[in-house]
Design an enzyme around this catalytic site. Sequence first.
Site, PDB file in Angstrom:
ATOM      1  CG  ASP A  30      -0.937 -22.310 -62.643  1.00  0.00           C
ATOM      2  OD1 ASP A  30      -0.151 -23.273 -62.748  1.00  0.00           O
ATOM      3  OD2 ASP A  30      -0.880 -21.328 -63.390  1.00  0.00           O
ATOM      4  CB  ILE A  31      -0.603 -27.818 -62.780  1.00  0.00           C
ATOM      5  CG1 ILE A  31      -0.400 -29.227 -62.308  1.00  0.00           C
ATOM      6  CG2 ILE A  31       0.437 -27.384 -63.788  1.00  0.00           C
ATOM      7  CD1 ILE A  31      -0.651 -30.255 -63.411  1.00  0.00           C
ATOM      8  CD  GLN A  93      -1.564 -16.602 -74.607  1.00  0.00           C
ATOM      9  OE1 GLN A  93      -1.345 -15.688 -75.409  1.00  0.00           O
ATOM     10  NE2 GLN A  93      -2.741 -17.178 -74.488  1.00  0.00           N
ATOM     11  CG  HIS A  99      -4.840 -18.597 -68.815  1.00  0.00           C
ATOM     12  ND1 HIS A  99      -4.382 -18.915 -70.081  1.00  0.00           N
ATOM     13  CD2 HIS A  99      -3.740 -18.362 -68.072  1.00  0.00           C
ATOM     14  CE1 HIS A  99      -3.056 -18.889 -70.081  1.00  0.00           C
ATOM     15  NE2 HIS A  99      -2.650 -18.544 -68.876  1.00  0.00           N
ATOM     16  CG  HIS A 101      -1.635 -16.496 -64.197  1.00  0.00           C
ATOM     17  ND1 HIS A 101      -0.990 -17.663 -63.867  1.00  0.00           N
ATOM     18  CD2 HIS A 101      -1.521 -16.367 -65.548  1.00  0.00           C
ATOM     19  CE1 HIS A 101      -0.490 -18.219 -64.964  1.00  0.00           C
ATOM     20  NE2 HIS A 101      -0.795 -17.438 -65.997  1.00  0.00           N
TER      21      HIS A 101
HETATM   22  P1  5GP Z   1       0.593 -18.587 -69.124  1.00  0.00           P
HETATM   23  O1  5GP Z   1       2.097 -18.719 -69.131  1.00  0.00           O
HETATM   24  O2  5GP Z   1       0.014 -18.990 -70.453  1.00  0.00           O
HETATM   25  O3  5GP Z   1       0.102 -17.245 -68.636  1.00  0.00           O
HETATM   26  O4  5GP Z   1       0.103 -19.601 -68.002  1.00  0.00           O
HETATM   27  C1  5GP Z   1      -0.158 -20.931 -68.233  1.00  0.00           C
HETATM   28  C2  5GP Z   1      -0.305 -21.577 -66.878  1.00  0.00           C
HETATM   29  O5  5GP Z   1      -0.980 -22.815 -67.064  1.00  0.00           O
HETATM   30  C3  5GP Z   1       1.008 -21.895 -66.159  1.00  0.00           C
HETATM   31  O6  5GP Z   1       1.079 -21.175 -64.940  1.00  0.00           O
HETATM   32  C4  5GP Z   1       0.975 -23.410 -65.944  1.00  0.00           C
HETATM   33  O7  5GP Z   1       1.443 -23.800 -64.675  1.00  0.00           O
HETATM   34  C5  5GP Z   1      -0.503 -23.726 -66.119  1.00  0.00           C
HETATM   35  N1  5GP Z   1      -0.761 -25.045 -66.674  1.00  0.00           N
HETATM   36  C6  5GP Z   1      -0.192 -25.601 -67.776  1.00  0.00           C
HETATM   37  N2  5GP Z   1      -0.687 -26.827 -67.985  1.00  0.00           N
HETATM   38  C7  5GP Z   1      -1.612 -27.044 -67.010  1.00  0.00           C
HETATM   39  C8  5GP Z   1      -2.454 -28.150 -66.700  1.00  0.00           C
HETATM   40  O8  5GP Z   1      -2.485 -29.181 -67.372  1.00  0.00           O
HETATM   41  N3  5GP Z   1      -3.267 -28.003 -65.621  1.00  0.00           N
HETATM   42  C9  5GP Z   1      -3.270 -26.877 -64.858  1.00  0.00           C
HETATM   43  N4  5GP Z   1      -4.103 -26.844 -63.807  1.00  0.00           N
HETATM   44  N5  5GP Z   1      -2.469 -25.828 -65.112  1.00  0.00           N
HETATM   45  C10 5GP Z   1      -1.652 -25.910 -66.178  1.00  0.00           C
END
Ligand code: 5GP
Length: 141
Positions: A30-31, A93, A99, A101
């Site tokens: 995760d970035i 989300q 995905h 985590h």
């Molecule tokens: P969500 O909030 O949808 O559960 O998590 C999305 C996750 O994707 C976040 O933790 C964010 O840091 C990660 N993320 C967003 N854009 C990128 C990217 O371009 N590369 C990577 N490796 N992670 C990303």
Amino acid sequence: MSDCVFCKIVTGQMPSTRVFEDEHSLAFMDIGQVNPGHVLVAVKKHADNLYALDGAQAAAVARASVRVARAIRDAFKPEGLSVYQANGKAAGQTVFHYHVHLLPRHAGDGMELTWPVKNPPREMLEDYAAKIRAGLGKPIG
Ligand code: 5GP
Ligand code: ZN
């Protein structure tokens, strides 16, 4: 999906730091790194969320999550590990490509999830469960 960031990561159109992949899943760093060792396990073929998965995708992400979680445990020795997965904006989300985590945890690391417990009476649980059972349908393919 042409404008989906994780689809671009899967195809290599966007850079990522990969840790594992198989036919249906890809695990990458995760970035955002809430804690060191924070990994995302995503489906390779676009699915918006949990509801859209088929059985092979669901199984692949579950298997990859166990394998990668053990590797995170061994590499980072965290005190705990949270598995977090959001479906829909209201759930938090932000990337609408399914995905999971894998988040290494440490006491006092600032990661907070409010859990407003209600403890309803048993009859209410029975009512909720009946509604869910009625919608189970066939096993996923
Ligand atoms: P969500 O909030 O949808 O559960 O998590 C999305 C996750 O994707 C976040 O933790 C964010 O840091 C990660 N993320 C967003 N854009 C990128 C990217 O371009 N590369 C990577 N490796 N992670 C990303
Ligand atoms: Zn996608």
